[in-house]
Design an enzyme around this catalytic site. Sequence first.
Site, mmCIF file in Angstrom:
data_model
loop_
_atom_site.group_PDB
_atom_site.id
_atom_site.type_symbol
_atom_site.label_atom_id
_atom_site.label_comp_id
_atom_site.label_asym_id
_atom_site.label_seq_id
_atom_site.Cartn_x
_atom_site.Cartn_y
_atom_site.Cartn_z
ATOM 1 C CB ALA A 1 2.707 -5.575 5.842
ATOM 2 C CB CYS B 1 -6.072 -7.260 0.315
ATOM 3 S SG CYS B 1 -4.482 -7.280 1.191
ATOM 4 N N GLY C 1 4.154 1.503 2.366
ATOM 5 C CA GLY C 1 5.047 0.506 1.801
ATOM 6 C C GLY C 1 4.486 -0.897 1.786
ATOM 7 N N GLY D 1 0.850 -1.189 0.000
ATOM 8 C CA GLY D 1 0.000 0.000 0.000
ATOM 9 C C GLY D 1 0.878 1.227 0.000
#
Length: 216
Positions: free
Chosen positions: A154, A170, A152, A141
């Site tokens: 994960a 998501c 950034g 993201g």
Amino acid sequence: MALAEQLVIRQLGLQPYLPIWERMQAFTAERHADTVDEIWQLEHEPVFTQGHAGKAEHLIATGDIPVVEVDRGGQVTYHGPGQSVVYLMINIRRKKLGVKHIVAQMEQSVIALLNDYGIEAFAKPDAPGVYVGNAKIASLGLRVRHGCSFHGLACNIDMDMAPFMRINPCGYAGMPMTQLADLVPGLDAAQAHRRLVAHLAEKLGYSQLSEYQTLD
């Protein structure tokens, strides 16, 4: 050494979400043309984050874990101890990189990490992230403001996966999630965290690295 080749890496350990988000926004707002790019790698205390396009129906039973609406793309995801969260504060104009290229290199960095352990992984053009079989192991993201990125990726390393069952990860109902520790017996999690950032720095073209353990 050209600024475009310099990178500060901050290894921040376990952190609450909101203060880091606020510092990330402030860093992006206050940076100038000579500010060195930074990557922050950390783990978050348990939190669900909902992207600006997120829909409430993807929050199934969040319970005692807080939900924070954030200024990144994407839907809802979970962050918790044992997950490698990597924030990219990059002047993409100076680096002459497009957003799609940065997203692709984030995905390729996770794929390279998994390849280090003999695990085949792949990205999907219609669903950003990294997958092993039908299960997702990393979420992305990114946000860009004034030519500079923040937020950034994960990557699930060695964590409690149960909270993912409380959401549609998501935005996909029933999306299977996995983590590196379930795929690699005897995983050295600390080593995996560091390898991920090393791959990312290399793929984004940084050759002069400085590492710190605080934001000061």
